[in-house]
Design a protein around this motif. Structure first.
Motif, mmCIF file in Angstrom:
data_model
loop_
_atom_site.group_PDB
_atom_site.id
_atom_site.type_symbol
_atom_site.label_atom_id
_atom_site.label_comp_id
_atom_site.label_asym_id
_atom_site.label_seq_id
_atom_site.Cartn_x
_atom_site.Cartn_y
_atom_site.Cartn_z
ATOM 1 N N GLY A 1 0.820 -1.206 0.000
ATOM 2 C CA GLY A 1 0.000 0.000 0.000
ATOM 3 C C GLY A 1 0.854 1.256 0.000
ATOM 4 N N SER A 2 1.956 1.233 0.740
ATOM 5 C CA SER A 2 2.838 2.399 0.791
ATOM 6 C C SER A 2 3.474 2.664 -0.563
ATOM 7 N N SER B 1 -6.486 4.785 8.454
ATOM 8 C CA SER B 1 -6.138 3.460 8.983
ATOM 9 C C SER B 1 -6.912 3.116 10.254
ATOM 10 N N ASP C 1 -7.303 6.798 -0.604
ATOM 11 C CA ASP C 1 -6.579 5.617 -0.160
ATOM 12 C C ASP C 1 -7.568 4.736 0.603
ATOM 13 N N HIS D 1 -7.976 0.179 3.921
ATOM 14 C CA HIS D 1 -8.723 -0.602 4.899
ATOM 15 C C HIS D 1 -10.087 -1.058 4.405
ATOM 16 N N LYS E 1 -6.102 -6.382 3.366
ATOM 17 C CA LYS E 1 -6.903 -6.054 4.547
ATOM 18 C C LYS E 1 -8.322 -6.605 4.341
HETATM 19 C C1 LIG Z 1 -2.268 -0.216 5.624
HETATM 20 C C2 LIG Z 1 -2.324 1.100 4.960
HETATM 21 C C3 LIG Z 1 -1.400 1.490 3.974
HETATM 22 C C4 LIG Z 1 -0.087 0.800 3.704
HETATM 23 O O1 LIG Z 1 -0.035 -0.480 3.469
HETATM 24 P P1 LIG Z 1 1.321 -1.316 3.525
HETATM 25 O O2 LIG Z 1 1.037 -2.452 2.621
HETATM 26 O O3 LIG Z 1 1.541 -1.681 4.946
HETATM 27 O O4 LIG Z 1 2.427 -0.451 2.994
HETATM 28 C C5 LIG Z 1 -1.628 2.673 3.299
HETATM 29 N N1 LIG Z 1 -2.670 3.455 3.589
HETATM 30 C C6 LIG Z 1 -3.550 3.144 4.555
HETATM 31 C C7 LIG Z 1 -4.699 4.067 4.807
HETATM 32 C C8 LIG Z 1 -3.409 1.968 5.277
HETATM 33 O O5 LIG Z 1 -4.255 1.690 6.268
#
Ligand SMILES: *Cc1c(COP(=O)(O)O)cnc(C)c1O
Length: 417
Positions: free
Chosen positions: A89-90, A167, A192, A195, A221
């Motif tokens: 996600g990052s 998050s 984004d 979640h 997630k």
């Molecule tokens: C979990 C999350 C991410 C990042 O995910 P990773 O795979 O851990 O890098 C990005 N944005 C939000 C809002 C998240 O909750």
């Protein structure tokens, strides 16, 4: 010679999953098919580039796998464009942000301590290091996003990009309102949905796809796929953006910022797992799964309220909620540790306007996605909440040992997917 050191640890972790109640809101349990794909020989292959346009030979089957993942992602989300290569996600956020704005530009994101994510402008993250960042939060009274306040902040700081998404926010986010704010200040909008992507594709939350310029998500997630990221776009996918001094369509810009901009070879084994997860989420029973996640989460939140606990914002519209422990004379960190000792896994979490540091925190975050994947229903979820409250109020080690015994006996009966 077999690597017993590692495989014994994997066996231990497997048993831990089986004998613990998993309430971390960002975790879930994948299907066997997904794990078979992710553990497959596909990890051997280099495939820099995109289908039919690779920098390596031998990619004909890989091309078919990635094309399937893309077309399923588009169908699932109702998107015009999908990039399935981000490793996480990052990474998806990094590529999406770089496709929309330039280093030094201004980002307006949600405050980390109010539920935002590190990649939305935190000083310790690339997003806060390479960009000038400003924040909105939740209102002190409702502990929900106040859209008039977001507009005011946006008019004040004139961001080039607004990021919507969180998050640890338990309420539905109104993406249309965010787009109106973005248009008002001529900013791009990135949603984004890391979640809540499972809730969106199942139709329980409003979709950001045609509202945002770009949408990013994790796949692991509520979507219940393998660990990874995706970038999506709806009706704005062909919009021209200024990219390194040249005009490019948004989708072409993202294809450049993912590879070669921020990544090398894609994780083809994970892309295959993502394709399987998208197919699973397209099935009718995925809607039922998400409906149950929401029900189970509500039941737990209601039980905490009935026991006198304060739930941040007073409740939940999604798969998670935050419990404020201030009244119990117990920190989030202490609660996390205590619950771990009775085989209940969750995380400490800052609550809005928390007086404690994030590493101590006044709250805990509870999520219902993983237990629902093990088949727990509302009554089972109520039992889970009862275990937690009993443990938090326990007076002795003997009492905690007894709770742990009951927890193991209870959760062992639910099969792992
Ligand atoms: C979990 C999350 C991410 C990042 O995910 P990773 O795979 O851990 O890098 C990005 N944005 C939000 C809002 C998240 O909750």
């Amino acid at each position: 010679m077999r690597d017993d050191q590692i495989f014994n640890l994997i066996e231990k972790e497997k048993l831990r999953e089986k004998e613990h109640i998993e309430l971390i809101a960002s975790e879930n349990f994948t299907s066997l098919e997904i794990r078979q794909a992710v553990g497959s020989i596909l990890t051997n292959k280099y495939a820099e580039g995109y289908p039919l346009n690779r920098y390596y030979g031998g990619c004909s089957f890989i091309d078919e796998i990635e094309a399937l993942a893309i077309s399923r992602a588009k169908e699932l989300f109702g998107a015009e464009y999908a990039n399935v290569q981000p490793h996480s996600g990052s990474q998806a956020n990094m590529a999406a942000i770089m496709a929309l704005i330039n280093p030094g530009d201004r980002i307006l994101g949600m405050q980390l301590s109010h539920g935002g994510h590190l990649t939305h402008g935190s000083r310790v993250n690339f997003s806060g290091i390479f960009f000038n960042t400003y924040f909105y939060g939740v209102s002190r009274d409702s502990e929900m996003i106040d859209y008039d306040e977001v507009l005011k902040i946006a008019r004040d700081c004139r961001p080039n990009l607004i990021i919507a998404g969180a998050s640890s926010y338990s309420r539905e986010i109104d993406f249309k309102k965010f787009r109106e704010i973005a248009d008002d200040v001529s900013a791009y909008l990135l949603c984004d949905i890391a979640h809540i992507s499972g809730l969106i594709v199942a139709g329980f939350h409003n979709s950001s796809i045609d509202v945002a310029h770009l949408t990013t998500s994790t796949t692991h997630k509520t979507l219940r796929g393998p660990r990874g990221g995706i970038i999506l776009s709806g009706k704005d996918f062909n919009k021209l953006v200024n990219f390194n001094g040249k005009e490019k369509t948004l989708s072409n810009a993202v294809n450049s910022t993912v590879f070669p901009g921020t990544q090398g070879g894609p994780l083809v084994h994970v892309i295959a797992g993502k394709a399987i997860a998208f197919r699973e989420a397209l099935q009718e029973n995925f809607k039922e799964y998400i409906a149950n996640v929401i029900k189970n989460t509500k039941v737990m939140a209601e039980y905490f309220k009935s026991e006198g606990f304060r739930i941040v914002s007073g409740g939940t519209d999604n798969h998670l909620f935050l419990v404020d422990l201030s009244s119990l004379d117990l920190t989030g960190a202490e609660a996390e540790k205590l619950l771990e000792s009775v085989n209940i896994t969750l995380n400490k979490n800052a609550i809005p306007f928390d007086k404690k540091s994030p590493s101590v925190a006044s709250g805990i975050r509870i999520g219902g996605a993983a237990i629902t994947s093990r088949g727990l229903n509302e009554n089972d979820s109520l039992n889970v909440a009862k275990f937690i409250v009993r443990a938090l109020k326990a007076k002795s080690d003997i009492e905690l040992k007894q709770i742990k015994k009951e927890v193991v006996r209870f959760i062992r009966d639910f099969d792992m997917p």
